[in-house]
Design a protein around this motif. Structure first.
Motif, PDB file in Angstrom:
ATOM      1  N   ILE A   1      25.142  10.311  42.667  1.00 20.04           N
ATOM      2  CA  ILE A   1      25.947   9.155  43.428  1.00 20.04           C
ATOM      3  C   ILE A   1      26.061   8.047  42.638  1.00 20.04           C
ATOM      4  O   ILE A   1      24.988   7.572  42.152  1.00 20.04           O
ATOM      5  CB  ILE A   1      25.509   9.056  44.917  1.00 20.04           C
ATOM      6  N   PRO A   2      27.115   7.280  41.923  1.00 20.38           N
ATOM      7  CA  PRO A   2      27.077   5.867  41.344  1.00 20.38           C
ATOM      8  C   PRO A   2      26.219   5.006  42.166  1.00 20.38           C
ATOM      9  O   PRO A   2      26.322   4.792  43.328  1.00 20.38           O
ATOM     10  CB  PRO A   2      28.460   5.784  41.336  1.00 20.38           C
ATOM     11  N   PRO A   3      25.476   4.257  41.314  1.00 18.91           N
ATOM     12  CA  PRO A   3      24.377   3.241  41.760  1.00 18.91           C
ATOM     13  C   PRO A   3      25.260   2.127  42.659  1.00 18.91           C
ATOM     14  O   PRO A   3      24.932   1.878  43.945  1.00 18.91           O
ATOM     15  CB  PRO A   3      23.996   2.360  40.744  1.00 18.91           C
ATOM     16  N   GLY A   4      26.658   1.820  42.426  1.00 21.79           N
ATOM     17  CA  GLY A   4      27.554   1.079  43.386  1.00 21.79           C
ATOM     18  C   GLY A   4      27.707   1.668  44.663  1.00 21.79           C
ATOM     19  O   GLY A   4      27.860   0.823  45.663  1.00 21.79           O
ATOM     20  N   ASN A   5      27.920   2.664  44.660  1.00 17.33           N
ATOM     21  CA  ASN A   5      28.071   3.580  46.018  1.00 17.33           C
ATOM     22  C   ASN A   5      26.943   3.534  46.941  1.00 17.33           C
ATOM     23  O   ASN A   5      26.998   3.394  47.966  1.00 17.33           O
ATOM     24  CB  ASN A   5      28.477   5.268  45.727  1.00 17.33           C
ATOM     25  N   ILE A   6      25.704   3.755  46.274  1.00 17.41           N
ATOM     26  CA  ILE A   6      24.325   3.678  46.840  1.00 17.41           C
ATOM     27  C   ILE A   6      24.216   2.407  47.630  1.00 17.41           C
ATOM     28  O   ILE A   6      23.893   2.213  48.715  1.00 17.41           O
ATOM     29  CB  ILE A   6      23.233   3.949  46.022  1.00 17.41           C
ATOM     30  N   ARG A   7      24.702   1.364  46.816  1.00 15.40           N
ATOM     31  CA  ARG A   7      24.344  -0.147  47.452  1.00 15.40           C
ATOM     32  C   ARG A   7      25.256  -0.158  48.753  1.00 15.40           C
ATOM     33  O   ARG A   7      24.815  -0.557  49.629  1.00 15.40           O
ATOM     34  CB  ARG A   7      24.930  -1.117  46.293  1.00 15.40           C
ATOM     35  N   GLN A   8      26.560   0.251  48.588  1.00 14.93           N
ATOM     36  CA  GLN A   8      27.604   0.026  49.644  1.00 14.93           C
ATOM     37  C   GLN A   8      26.965   0.975  50.949  1.00 14.93           C
ATOM     38  O   GLN A   8      27.247   0.760  51.832  1.00 14.93           O
ATOM     39  CB  GLN A   8      28.694   0.639  49.331  1.00 14.93           C
ATOM     40  N   LEU A   9      26.457   2.169  50.136  1.00 11.54           N
ATOM     41  CA  LEU A   9      26.213   3.175  51.497  1.00 11.54           C
ATOM     42  C   LEU A   9      24.921   2.588  52.434  1.00 11.54           C
ATOM     43  O   LEU A   9      25.263   2.546  53.702  1.00 11.54           O
ATOM     44  CB  LEU A   9      25.575   4.166  50.821  1.00 11.54           C
TER      45      LEU A   9
ATOM     46  N   GLU B   1      32.287  13.376  63.355  1.00 12.99           N
ATOM     47  CA  GLU B   1      32.726  11.914  63.054  1.00 12.99           C
ATOM     48  C   GLU B   1      31.662  11.248  62.316  1.00 12.99           C
ATOM     49  O   GLU B   1      32.010  10.071  61.697  1.00 12.99           O
ATOM     50  CB  GLU B   1      33.132  11.332  64.422  1.00 12.99           C
ATOM     51  N   PHE B   2      30.538  11.720  62.116  1.00 12.31           N
ATOM     52  CA  PHE B   2      29.235  10.804  61.660  1.00 12.31           C
ATOM     53  C   PHE B   2      28.426  11.858  60.696  1.00 12.31           C
ATOM     54  O   PHE B   2      28.303  12.974  60.876  1.00 12.31           O
ATOM     55  CB  PHE B   2      28.527  10.300  62.401  1.00 12.31           C
ATOM     56  N   PHE B   3      27.938  11.197  59.453  1.00  8.92           N
ATOM     57  CA  PHE B   3      27.150  11.584  58.589  1.00  8.92           C
ATOM     58  C   PHE B   3      25.779  11.132  59.094  1.00  8.92           C
ATOM     59  O   PHE B   3      25.526   9.716  59.214  1.00  8.92           O
ATOM     60  CB  PHE B   3      27.352  11.502  57.215  1.00  8.92           C
ATOM     61  N   TYR B   4      24.545  11.713  58.999  1.00 12.43           N
ATOM     62  CA  TYR B   4      23.374  11.315  59.567  1.00 12.43           C
ATOM     63  C   TYR B   4      22.301  11.531  58.654  1.00 12.43           C
ATOM     64  O   TYR B   4      22.075  12.374  57.965  1.00 12.43           O
ATOM     65  CB  TYR B   4      22.825  12.002  60.908  1.00 12.43           C
ATOM     66  N   VAL B   5      21.294  10.451  58.582  1.00 15.38           N
ATOM     67  CA  VAL B   5      20.083  10.691  57.903  1.00 15.38           C
ATOM     68  C   VAL B   5      19.119  10.226  59.017  1.00 15.38           C
ATOM     69  O   VAL B   5      18.927   9.143  59.686  1.00 15.38           O
ATOM     70  CB  VAL B   5      19.911   9.437  56.889  1.00 15.38           C
ATOM     71  N   LEU B   6      17.943  11.138  58.931  1.00 19.77           N
ATOM     72  CA  LEU B   6      16.755  10.845  59.825  1.00 19.77           C
ATOM     73  C   LEU B   6      15.865   9.774  59.206  1.00 19.77           C
ATOM     74  O   LEU B   6      15.215  10.005  58.120  1.00 19.77           O
ATOM     75  CB  LEU B   6      16.172  12.117  60.121  1.00 19.77           C
ATOM     76  N   GLU B   7      15.642   8.767  59.902  1.00 20.74           N
ATOM     77  CA  GLU B   7      14.641   7.803  59.354  1.00 20.74           C
ATOM     78  C   GLU B   7      13.224   7.643  59.941  1.00 20.74           C
ATOM     79  O   GLU B   7      12.349   7.684  59.179  1.00 20.74           O
ATOM     80  CB  GLU B   7      15.283   6.376  59.763  1.00 20.74           C
ATOM     81  N   VAL B   8      13.438   7.820  61.157  1.00 25.74           N
ATOM     82  CA  VAL B   8      12.129   7.942  61.899  1.00 25.74           C
ATOM     83  C   VAL B   8      11.931   9.219  62.758  1.00 25.74           C
ATOM     84  O   VAL B   8      13.060   9.457  63.490  1.00 25.74           O
ATOM     85  CB  VAL B   8      11.451   6.642  62.387  1.00 25.74           C
ATOM     86  N   GLY B   9      10.870  10.073  62.901  1.00 26.21           N
ATOM     87  CA  GLY B   9      10.900  11.190  63.742  1.00 26.21           C
ATOM     88  C   GLY B   9      11.112  12.470  63.135  1.00 26.21           C
ATOM     89  O   GLY B   9      11.210  12.880  62.129  1.00 26.21           O
ATOM     90  N   SER B  10      11.382  13.417  64.151  1.00 25.23           N
ATOM     91  CA  SER B  10      11.491  15.035  63.871  1.00 25.23           C
ATOM     92  C   SER B  10      12.585  15.708  64.532  1.00 25.23           C
ATOM     93  O   SER B  10      12.725  15.143  65.831  1.00 25.23           O
ATOM     94  CB  SER B  10      10.227  15.714  63.557  1.00 25.23           C
TER      95      SER B  10
ATOM     96  N   ASP C   1      33.511   6.534  55.406  1.00 25.69           N
ATOM     97  CA  ASP C   1      32.710   5.892  54.402  1.00 25.69           C
ATOM     98  C   ASP C   1      32.048   7.206  53.667  1.00 25.69           C
ATOM     99  O   ASP C   1      31.794   6.970  52.496  1.00 25.69           O
ATOM    100  CB  ASP C   1      31.802   5.106  55.309  1.00 25.69           C
ATOM    101  N   PHE C   2      31.756   8.351  54.517  1.00 22.21           N
ATOM    102  CA  PHE C   2      30.975   9.440  53.827  1.00 22.21           C
ATOM    103  C   PHE C   2      31.900   9.918  52.852  1.00 22.21           C
ATOM    104  O   PHE C   2      31.970  10.306  51.552  1.00 22.21           O
ATOM    105  CB  PHE C   2      30.724  10.334  54.875  1.00 22.21           C
ATOM    106  N   LEU C   3      33.290  10.189  53.280  1.00 24.16           N
ATOM    107  CA  LEU C   3      34.177  10.772  52.149  1.00 24.16           C
ATOM    108  C   LEU C   3      34.346   9.867  50.996  1.00 24.16           C
ATOM    109  O   LEU C   3      34.451  10.320  49.805  1.00 24.16           O
ATOM    110  CB  LEU C   3      35.651  11.051  52.918  1.00 24.16           C
ATOM    111  N   THR C   4      34.663   8.636  51.322  1.00 24.00           N
ATOM    112  CA  THR C   4      34.845   7.675  49.978  1.00 24.00           C
ATOM    113  C   THR C   4      33.555   7.545  49.138  1.00 24.00           C
ATOM    114  O   THR C   4      33.581   7.497  47.946  1.00 24.00           O
ATOM    115  CB  THR C   4      35.305   6.335  50.665  1.00 24.00           C
TER     116      THR C   4
END
Length: 348
Positions: A153-161, A184-193, A243-246
């Motif tokens: 993924i391009p760095p600019g996209n990571i910042r926007q992400l 409708e959403f993409f998820y990343v687990l930040e804390v927990g399991s 946002d995920f698709l873009t």
């Protein structure tokens, strides 16, 4: 003759679908009768439905006026008469015939939905008892960025992400997404399991901070193929579908034509063409030298693939090709989608 699950299951690829999926396909299907001598479709037409021969005989006539006869007793009747779009042949009823018509885009959607689920046994994905242990919080962002997919993924996209992620607090045992619901959403687990489970409650995978999920329903524009449930309380980072698709899909979604592939010196002698359709779908037509790995088996095959190769997915699988390309990209493989594959198919 009535349209039924049994009738639909006579044809490929519907013969691989569970009862519930056949029910959905039947909603967009119909039976049509034609008298002897009737032109069912003409060569060069864009058709919005796939047509299967239920009974009777049909002549398929190509641009050189070569005639291929198909009967309802032939093995070839199990695949659509119109195997390419625009059609390469004209179809004429040689006798009174009954044709099964299925809306192509909808059946493609159902196939992507049904085949994108994991069939890997739980004991290959989850160490004994580990799915019930609480994960330490750790640095979820570092874990995410170290994955092979996010390296592309391009760095600019990571910042926007990270600007567009929204935080969601969740409780232990809370259902995050449910099999069969729209994505409708993409998820990343930040804390927990959390755990990924099927309809029978079997655990398919365990999720830790930095793990992501929910992307396949967005790529294939289908419903969720599994349920994700929290094991502990925690926090999620949520990204809207647009946002995920873009930011995440489009930057890695690369296309190539058959002619460009033959001339491309960068991938010459190190590419493998992959067809993710079912074996019977490609039995009569497929891209020369392509390898068949049905989408439902692709996850299991990922560890056996060669990172030094470029994998070129044929686009004749519709949404399944998009999902397959996404899975390959996420696993770190260089991946392209072969455009207009049907123009370069050959009989096996």
């Amino acid at each position: 003759m009535n349209l039924s699950h049994e009738l639909l299951a006579r044809f490929s690829p519907f013969n691989t679908l569970a009862f519930e999926y056949l029910t959905r396909v039947i909603e967009k299907a119909s039976l049509k009768e034609y008298t002897k001598g009737t032109i069912i479709f003409k060569r060069g037409r864009e058709l919005q439905e796939s047509l299967y021969l239920v009974s009777g005989d049909v002549d398929l006539i190509d641009s050189h006026f070569t005639v291929t006869s198909v009967t309802s007793q032939d093995e070839s009747h199990k695949v659509p008469l119109n195997s390419a779009s625009p059609t390469k042949v004209s179809a004429v009823a040689k006798s009174a015939v009954v044709i099964l018509s299925v809306e192509s885009d909808f059946s493609d959607l159902v196939l992507a939905w049904s085949e994108s689920g994991s069939d890997t046994p739980a004991d290959e994905l989850v160490e004994e008892d580990s799915e019930f242990e609480s994960a330490e919080e750790g640095d979820w962002m570092s874990s995410l960025l170290q994955s092979p997919f996010f390296n592309k993924i391009p760095p600019g996209n990571i910042r926007q992400l990270f600007l567009r992620f929204k935080t969601q607090r969740v409780a232990a045992d809370e259902i995050i997404l449910k099999e069969g619901e729209r994505g409708e959403f993409f998820y990343v687990l930040e804390v927990g399991s959390a755990k990924v489970i099927d309809k029978q409650g079997n655990i398919l995978a365990a999720l830790r901070p930095g793990d992501y999920f929910g992307e396949e329903a967005l790529v294939g524009d289908t419903t969720r193929n599994a349920t994700v449930q929290m094991l502990t309380s925690g926090k999620l980072m949520c990204l809207e579908k647009s946002d995920f698709l873009t930011l995440l899909q489009e930057p890695v979604r690369r296309f190539i034509s058959y002619e460009e592939l033959a001339k491309n010196t960068e991938v010459k002698n190190r590419y493998q063409i992959i067809d993710v359709r079912l074996p019977l779908e490609r039995r009569f037509q497929s891209v020369p030298q392509s390898r068949n790995i049905p989408l439902s088996q692709l996850r299991k095959s990922l560890p056996t693939l060669d990172l030094s190769q470029v994998y070129v997915v044929t686009d004749d699988a519709g949404r399944r090709a998009d999902v397959a390309a996404q899975l390959l990209n996420q696993a770190g493989y260089e991946t392209l989608i072969l455009q207009e594959s049907s123009l370069h198919q050959a009989a096996n």
